[in-house]
Design an enzyme around this catalytic site. Structure first.
Site, mmCIF file in Angstrom:
data_model
loop_
_atom_site.group_PDB
_atom_site.id
_atom_site.type_symbol
_atom_site.label_atom_id
_atom_site.label_comp_id
_atom_site.label_asym_id
_atom_site.label_seq_id
_atom_site.Cartn_x
_atom_site.Cartn_y
_atom_site.Cartn_z
ATOM 1 N N GLY A 1 0.594 -4.994 0.912
ATOM 2 C CA GLY A 1 -0.588 -5.181 0.018
ATOM 3 C C GLY A 1 -0.380 -5.670 -1.001
ATOM 4 O O GLY A 1 -1.258 -6.262 -1.915
ATOM 5 N N ALA B 1 0.912 -1.173 -0.225
ATOM 6 C CA ALA B 1 0.108 0.112 0.012
ATOM 7 C C ALA B 1 0.928 1.031 -0.216
ATOM 8 O O ALA B 1 2.110 0.974 0.515
ATOM 9 C CB ALA B 1 -0.704 0.110 1.367
ATOM 10 N N GLU C 1 4.642 -5.397 7.234
ATOM 11 C CA GLU C 1 3.966 -4.287 7.802
ATOM 12 C C GLU C 1 4.205 -3.909 9.179
ATOM 13 O O GLU C 1 4.389 -2.922 9.711
ATOM 14 C CB GLU C 1 2.226 -4.551 7.783
ATOM 15 C CG GLU C 1 1.655 -4.380 6.425
ATOM 16 C CD GLU C 1 1.826 -5.890 5.592
ATOM 17 O OE1 GLU C 1 2.654 -6.691 5.969
ATOM 18 O OE2 GLU C 1 0.742 -5.639 4.594
ATOM 19 N N GLU D 1 -0.968 -9.171 -0.575
ATOM 20 C CA GLU D 1 -2.531 -9.354 -0.421
ATOM 21 C C GLU D 1 -3.010 -9.627 -1.455
ATOM 22 O O GLU D 1 -4.219 -10.049 -1.804
ATOM 23 C CB GLU D 1 -3.080 -8.361 0.663
ATOM 24 C CG GLU D 1 -2.275 -8.499 2.072
ATOM 25 C CD GLU D 1 -2.468 -7.214 2.924
ATOM 26 O OE1 GLU D 1 -2.142 -6.245 2.689
ATOM 27 O OE2 GLU D 1 -2.889 -7.624 4.079
HETATM 28 N N1 3HC Z 1 4.579 3.623 -0.332
HETATM 29 C C1 3HC Z 1 5.168 4.684 -0.712
HETATM 30 N N2 3HC Z 1 6.380 4.555 -1.236
HETATM 31 C C2 3HC Z 1 7.130 3.822 -1.155
HETATM 32 C C3 3HC Z 1 6.728 2.694 -1.082
HETATM 33 C C4 3HC Z 1 5.457 2.288 -0.329
HETATM 34 N N3 3HC Z 1 5.005 1.068 -0.015
HETATM 35 N N4 3HC Z 1 7.638 1.553 -1.000
HETATM 36 C C5 3HC Z 1 8.718 2.261 -1.563
HETATM 37 N N5 3HC Z 1 8.369 3.674 -1.697
HETATM 38 C C6 3HC Z 1 9.237 4.741 -2.148
HETATM 39 C C7 3HC Z 1 10.437 5.025 -1.597
HETATM 40 O O1 3HC Z 1 10.076 6.105 -0.482
HETATM 41 C C8 3HC Z 1 11.269 5.905 -2.243
HETATM 42 O O2 3HC Z 1 10.861 7.092 -2.737
HETATM 43 P P1 3HC Z 1 11.907 8.050 -3.097
HETATM 44 O O3 3HC Z 1 12.551 7.701 -4.296
HETATM 45 O O4 3HC Z 1 10.981 9.469 -3.242
HETATM 46 O O5 3HC Z 1 12.912 8.176 -1.860
HETATM 47 C C9 3HC Z 1 11.028 4.859 -3.639
HETATM 48 O O6 3HC Z 1 9.735 4.340 -3.415
HETATM 49 C C10 3HC Z 1 11.989 3.696 -3.917
HETATM 50 O O7 3HC Z 1 12.039 3.211 -2.684
HETATM 51 P P2 3HC Z 1 13.424 2.395 -2.258
HETATM 52 O O8 3HC Z 1 14.413 3.556 -1.912
HETATM 53 O O9 3HC Z 1 13.281 1.964 -0.777
HETATM 54 O O10 3HC Z 1 13.941 1.304 -3.236
HETATM 55 P P3 3HC Z 1 14.632 0.092 -3.110
HETATM 56 O O11 3HC Z 1 14.672 -0.522 -4.487
HETATM 57 O O12 3HC Z 1 15.965 0.160 -2.207
HETATM 58 O O13 3HC Z 1 13.567 -1.054 -2.127
HETATM 59 C C11 3HC Z 1 11.577 -1.976 -1.693
HETATM 60 C C12 3HC Z 1 12.303 -1.323 -2.792
HETATM 61 C C13 3HC Z 1 12.320 -3.286 -1.117
HETATM 62 C C14 3HC Z 1 10.291 -2.394 -2.182
HETATM 63 C C15 3HC Z 1 11.357 -1.015 -0.588
HETATM 64 O O14 3HC Z 1 11.033 0.280 -1.076
HETATM 65 C C16 3HC Z 1 10.271 -1.188 0.541
HETATM 66 O O15 3HC Z 1 10.857 -2.125 1.532
HETATM 67 N N6 3HC Z 1 9.169 -0.502 0.506
HETATM 68 C C17 3HC Z 1 8.361 -0.832 1.684
HETATM 69 C C18 3HC Z 1 7.468 -1.978 1.584
HETATM 70 C C19 3HC Z 1 6.467 -2.282 2.708
HETATM 71 O O16 3HC Z 1 6.781 -2.067 3.749
HETATM 72 N N7 3HC Z 1 5.247 -2.494 2.206
HETATM 73 C C20 3HC Z 1 4.146 -2.596 3.168
HETATM 74 C C21 3HC Z 1 3.409 -1.299 2.882
HETATM 75 S S1 3HC Z 1 2.036 -1.339 4.117
HETATM 76 C C22 3HC Z 1 0.678 -2.179 3.547
HETATM 77 O O17 3HC Z 1 1.087 -2.688 2.323
HETATM 78 C C23 3HC Z 1 -0.406 -2.195 4.367
HETATM 79 C C24 3HC Z 1 -1.245 -3.226 3.694
HETATM 80 O O18 3HC Z 1 -1.296 -4.541 4.479
HETATM 81 C C25 3HC Z 1 -2.714 -2.829 3.600
#
Ligand code: 3HC
Length: 712
Positions: free
Chosen positions: A109, A63, A132, A112
């Site tokens: 997400g 998400a 998460e 999911e």
């Molecule tokens: N939402 C918003 N922005 C995100 C994002 C997300 N889920 N994931 C990554 N981004 C953004 C980063 O902030 C970054 O932005 P920037 O370039 O402006 O600084 C850009 O995308 C690139 O991210 P990374 O620098 O982290 O890129 P990497 O290639 O090093 O890593 C990744 C990629 C492994 C996907 C890493 O970004 C990551 O771990 N992302 C988060 C994953 C996560 O926590 N997902 C769960 C979200 S909560 C959810 O899904 C709730 C659900 O259950 C309802």
């Protein structure tokens, strides 16, 4: 919508491509567009099945985390997640086989969504996971319900509580993925989908029945996980919340479990824990952005390195290079010191091997990258030298002057000094643009923080190179200004000053340490000193005193120097702030002698000792950090408040779920922080002076992060 999600038909399969760079995060518009595209595929007479795939480097990273900030109450979240759960059911109810084709990551997400498809196929190097919990929340779109049904409750619990992704082959073996595709993913996914369509097969994860035996096994795993979390996740809510949500589904079935998941998610997403962890997620990504160093600034590849000084820090720094596969020369002045340094490195690797984290072969291969030397031979081949000699300005200046004569003109010259002025080294070297600080934290091979200290003349290329190198070494590099103590030690000085004064005023060493460990630090200030070595700080104080300087303003407690004079250097000598069973032992007991020293010091300063509450200890220490942090920010030695948070989280283990000292101050409310500073000033003296930035932000009704009021 058309640009976020594309719809094509290939070989009678509808291909829905999510295209929301950089990571295809699920913003509300993307959720809707996926829903519409799958509905279109079902209505399309030209398509027999549907494939969902991500454009660019990944499937869906989750998400959109930024959207969580718009959820102000748990009620907001319940409404939003109700819509998401219904949407995923609609996907799952697709009449035509729906196949997720995963490359890169399917996280949160994203996973999911994939689990709401009937089948999942993946590239061999793809990863799936539910991270998460690392953001202080639980999976909120059915993850706690579908994952146990696909992978079993035990693995689901593991994945949702540690947040670590799982590689495609393991995910396939566990039942989360139906096929690993070699070759072109989309072609493989289309073939897979056609086969399912030909057999009219669909499978809904939510309808996978769990046997009574599976339920019982799952409940046992939940109980065991809670016990283990009680030890490993003290002070956190989200990991326990994961166990609650999974348990609800096991006991009461998918629908009731899903409702419970939504309630739990709604509570978590507005919690301070989640806000703090989300803050750090973005802070970690912000820290590499330096306004005057654009992304395309040339950054050199470091292929060979050298370290001067094989003491504790030098040895640890050399290990960092070797661990990253970079050959490194380790230079000392005499054979005995060099042998000692190499023996320590060997011992460190042996410990890692005994824990099963490295094989004997890996240790040998890594050790072979470290070449001990007593001369500068080979220094003309290296791209960087890190100086880690004794903390003495004249010695270091002489070292830089020497380095300039034995290295190539384009070699980066870095100093690991923790306090001294980089510009003096820059001058001494005669090539100031190549000089900067690389300040590692002890133990240097373990701690993730790297302060990259920008000198007056450091070139942009050298800074960009350092940022890139930091990442390669597995460090979090933070560019800081060249002030006394830089950011980390400058703040630490105020943290320690307050800890020492509290001791004199009547608190005890174990009480102060416990307040800080209960707050979430891995170790309190006194335990930390005993590990780091009381002699280290004492020698720096002596050196500063010779210059007529002190590390922090205000009264200086004499107790640390008395402890040092007694030869009590901490764990290594078997006594420090605590008594230890033996030198090197970690088994400690409080020592009444320290109270006696504190009482004597208090009497000399005319202080009447008193019982001090835990609340006062925490308030004074965290207020000292925030006030000094504000000064550092205003003086321009840190680029942003969030950089200071990163420094303290990675340098000193400030609890992540508190977001760092600056974020924590915002959660308290800066008005409260300021009123504390003023109260302490009235009680203890003018050395408690509010930072002008703090006063200004309060007057403007703002926080370090722009909010008007406390976040809790
Ligand atoms: N939402 C918003 N922005 C995100 C994002 C997300 N889920 N994931 C990554 N981004 C953004 C980063 O902030 C970054 O932005 P920037 O370039 O402006 O600084 C850009 O995308 C690139 O991210 P990374 O620098 O982290 O890129 P990497 O290639 O090093 O890593 C990744 C990629 C492994 C996907 C890493 O970004 C990551 O771990 N992302 C988060 C994953 C996560 O926590 N997902 C769960 C979200 S909560 C959810 O899904 C709730 C659900 O259950 C309802």
């Amino acid at each position: 919508m058309a640009d976020l999600v594309r719809y094509d038909v290939k070989d009678r399969v509808a291909v829905v491509t999510i295209d929301n760079p950089p990571v295809n995060a699920l913003s509300p518009a993307v959720w809707t567009a996926i829903d519409e595209a799958v509905a279109r595929g079902n209505a399309d007479a030209g398509a027999d099945a549907i494939v969902l795939i991500g454009a660019g480097t990944t499937f869906i990273a989750g998400a959109d985390i930024k959207v969580f900030d718009t959820l102000k109450t748990a009620g907001d979240s319940m409404t939003r997640s109700g819509g998401t759960h219904a949407l995923l059911r609609r996907l799952e109810d697709s009449a035509k086989p729906l196949v997720a084709a995963i490359h890169g990551n399917a996280l949160g997400g994203g996973m999911e969504v994939a689990m709401s498809c009937h089948y999942r196929v993946a590239a061999a190097d793809a990863k799936v996971g539910q991270p998460e919990v690392l953001l202080g929340i639980v999976p909120g779109a059915g993850g706690t319900q579908r994952l146990p049904r696909l992978a079993g409750a035990e693995l689901a619990l593991q994945m949702c509580t540690d947040g670590k992704p799982v590689a495609a082959p393991k995910a396939k073996a566990a039942g989360m993925i139906d096929a690993v595709i070699d070759g072109d993913l989309l072609i493989g996914a289309i073939a897979f989908a056609k086969e399912k369509a030909a057999r009219r097969e669909t499978r809904k994860a939510r309808e996978i029945a769990l046997s009574a035996e599976q339920v019982q096994k799952g409940l046992d795993a939940v109980a065991a996980m809670r016990q283990s979390l009680a030890k490993t996740a003290r002070g956190l809510r989200a990991p326990f919340a994961v166990a609650d949500a999974i348990e609800a589904g096991l006991r009461h079935g998918f629908d009731a479990g899903s409702t419970r998941e939504r309630e739990i998610f709604a509570d978590c997403v507005v919690s301070t824990e989640s806000k703090a962890l989300r803050h750090l997620f973005f802070a970690e990504r912000e820290v590499i952005k330096i306004p005057d160093i654009p992304k395309d600034t040339p950054a050199r590849d470091i292929t060979r390195a050298a370290v001067v000084g094989a003491g504790t820090m030098g040895g640890g720094i050399a290990m960092n290079y070797a661990n990253a596969g970079i050959p490194v020369l380790l230079k000392e002045v005499d054979r005995a010191a060099l042998d000692r340094g190499m023996a320590t490195i060997r011992r460190n690797y042996d410990v890692t091997m005994s824990k099963g984290k490295l094989t004997a072969e890996q240790v040998e291969k890594t050790m072979a990258l470290i070449t001990p030397t007593l001369t500068y031979d080979g220094f003309d081949q290296v791209d960087i030298v890190t100086e880690a000699v004794f903390e003495n300005i004249d010695l270091k200046k002489a070292t830089f002057a020497e380095l300039a004569t034995v290295t190539r003109p384009d070699c980066v010259l870095a100093s690991n000094s923790s306090t001294l002025d980089m510009d003096q080294f820059a001058q001494a070297s005669g090539r100031p643009s190549q000089v900067l600080g690389h300040h590692y934290f002890s133990p240097a091979n373990v701690m993730k923080l790297l302060e990259i200290v920008r000198g007056r003349d450091t070139s942009k290329e050298v800074l960009a190179t350092s940022l890139k190198l930091g990442r390669r070494l597995g460090k979090v590099g933070v560019v800081v200004g060249n002030c006394f103590g830089f950011v980390a030690n400058r703040m630490l000085a105020y943290y320690m000053r307050e800890a020492y004064l509290l001791l004199e005023e009547g608190a005890s060493v174990p009480q102060i340490d416990k307040v800080l460990t209960d707050f979430g630090l891995p170790v309190g200030p006194y335990g930390m000193q005993d590990i780091a070595g009381i002699d280290v700080g004492a020698r720096i104080r002596q050196y500063l005193a010779s210059l007529g300087k002190a590390r922090a303003d205000g009264p200086q407690s004499e107790v640390p120097d008395r402890v040092f004079e007694m030869g009590r250097y901490g764990q290594k000598t078997g006594a420090g702030w605590y008594k230890y069973d033996a030198p090197g032992s970690r088994n400690r007991t409080p020592d009444p002698l320290i109270d006696q020293l504190a009482a004597e010091a208090a009497a000399r300063r005319g202080i009447t000792r008193r019982p001090i509450s835990d609340d006062e200890i925490l308030a004074r220490i965290t207020t000292a950090l925030a006030n000094e942090g504000a000064r550092i920010l205003e003086d321009g030695f840190a680029l942003r408040a969030s950089d200071i948070d990163i420094v303290y989280v990675y340098g000193f283990g400030f609890p992540r779920h508190r977001g760092g000292p600056m974020f924590y101050a915002d959660t308290i409310g800066l008005a409260t922080v300021l009123s504390r500073v003023n109260e302490y000033r009235a009680r203890f003296g003018d050395y408690w002076e509010p930072a002008p930035l703090l006063e200004r932000l309060v007057a403007e009704g703002r926080g370090f992060y722009g909010e008007a009021v406390a976040r809790v």
